[in-house]
Design a protein around this motif. Structure first.
Motif, PDB file in Angstrom:
ATOM      1  N   LEU A 110      -1.481   8.761 -11.572  1.00 12.32           N
ATOM      2  CA  LEU A 110      -0.568   8.854 -10.435  1.00 12.32           C
ATOM      3  C   LEU A 110      -0.314  10.315 -10.074  1.00 12.32           C
ATOM      4  O   LEU A 110      -0.427  10.710  -8.909  1.00 12.32           O
ATOM      5  N   SER A 114      -1.864  11.872  -6.530  1.00 11.16           N
ATOM      6  CA  SER A 114      -0.863  12.102  -5.488  1.00 11.16           C
ATOM      7  C   SER A 114      -0.593  13.579  -5.234  1.00 11.16           C
ATOM      8  O   SER A 114       0.070  13.917  -4.265  1.00 11.16           O
ATOM      9  N   ASN A 115      -1.117  14.448  -6.059  1.00  9.97           N
ATOM     10  CA  ASN A 115      -0.878  15.879  -5.887  1.00  9.97           C
ATOM     11  C   ASN A 115      -2.166  16.558  -5.421  1.00  9.97           C
ATOM     12  O   ASN A 115      -3.103  16.700  -6.202  1.00  9.97           O
ATOM     13  N   ARG A 127     -11.222  10.597  -5.443  1.00 10.74           N
ATOM     14  CA  ARG A 127     -10.684  10.630  -4.070  1.00 10.74           C
ATOM     15  C   ARG A 127     -11.801  10.462  -3.044  1.00 10.74           C
ATOM     16  O   ARG A 127     -11.650   9.728  -2.070  1.00 10.74           O
ATOM     17  N   SER A 157      -1.742   5.456   2.359  1.00 12.70           N
ATOM     18  CA  SER A 157      -1.767   6.450   1.272  1.00 12.70           C
ATOM     19  C   SER A 157      -0.362   6.924   0.932  1.00 12.70           C
ATOM     20  O   SER A 157       0.008   7.000  -0.243  1.00 12.70           O
ATOM     21  N   MET A 161       1.868   6.453  -2.517  1.00  7.17           N
ATOM     22  CA  MET A 161       2.508   7.551  -3.249  1.00  7.17           C
ATOM     23  C   MET A 161       4.003   7.293  -3.426  1.00  7.17           C
ATOM     24  O   MET A 161       4.565   7.548  -4.489  1.00  7.17           O
ATOM     25  N   GLY A 164       4.390   4.749  -5.930  1.00  3.32           N
ATOM     26  CA  GLY A 164       4.092   5.396  -7.202  1.00  3.32           C
ATOM     27  C   GLY A 164       5.311   6.119  -7.755  1.00  3.32           C
ATOM     28  O   GLY A 164       5.579   6.092  -8.955  1.00  3.32           O
ATOM     29  N   ARG A 165       6.061   6.737  -6.877  1.00  2.00           N
ATOM     30  CA  ARG A 165       7.311   7.398  -7.317  1.00  2.00           C
ATOM     31  C   ARG A 165       8.302   6.358  -7.839  1.00  2.00           C
ATOM     32  O   ARG A 165       8.998   6.599  -8.825  1.00  2.00           O
TER      33      ARG A 165
END
Length: 193
Positions: A110, A114-115, A127, A157, A161, A164-165
């Protein structure tokens, strides 16, 4: 006279054991704490010295890619399956659910995906492989009239994210909370009428 190349050296049993221990420990620590963990903690928990860790994995990026290699493969396979699901809406739902289930399993995955500042070779390849398929999944759902016409792959996307948080904030205390949030998000993505 040509010289024969030397056969590849076999790894000593203790070196192989150390490598396996580093990978197993790293997988557990990355899954639990994400990428913020210091490699010194990994070495300590694995019961090896820093020299041993760096002999096997000269950089944290190489260690991360080795730990997540199976997850990259699993995610790519899940995305491919979602893209070929006969019902385009079910394909989008499956893509999001399978992606989040994998992200819930590994915080490091994650964090890495995401970064945009994290660009290990494995994460970049993941990716690049998943991006076009994800676009196809979203476009199929829109063309079938199942997803809202104004939904973009960037929207999906960003929603992943955000979910995901939610995983990061809730998974330890109340595992699976993200599934309800996903249902709400999917309801918002679905075309009406």
């Amino acid at each position: 006279m040509a010289t024969r190349p030397e056969p590849p050296r076999r790894q000593r049993r203790d070196a192989a054991s150390n490598r396996r221990q580093i990978l197993e420990t790293s997988a557990a620590v990355f899954a639990e704490r994400g990428l913020s963990v210091d490699v010194r903690e990994i070495a300590r928990r694995a019961g090896v010295g820093m020299g041993t860790l760096y002999r096997h994995f000269p950089t944290k990026d190489r260690l991360l890619d080795a730990v997540l290699e199976d997850d990259f493969t699993a995610w790519a396979a899940a995305v491919d399956q979602a893209a070929t699901t006969s019902d385009p809406w079910q394909g989008l739902c499956r893509f999001m659910e399978d992606s989040l289930a994998l992200l819930a399993k590994h915080r490091a995955l994650l964090d890495g995906l995401s970064n945009p500042l994290i660009s290990t070779p494995g994460i970049v390849a993941c990716r690049e492989a998943v991006g076009p398929v994800m676009t196809r999944i979203v476009e199929r759902a829109k063309q079938a009239g199942a997803a809202r016409a104004d939904v973009s792959v960037d929207d999906v996307s960003l929603l992943l994210m955000g979910l995901g948080r939610i995983i990061q904030l809730t998974e330890e205390e109340t595992p699976g909370t993200w599934r309800h949030q996903l249902a709400v998000v999917l309801d918002g993505l679905r075309a009406r009428g």
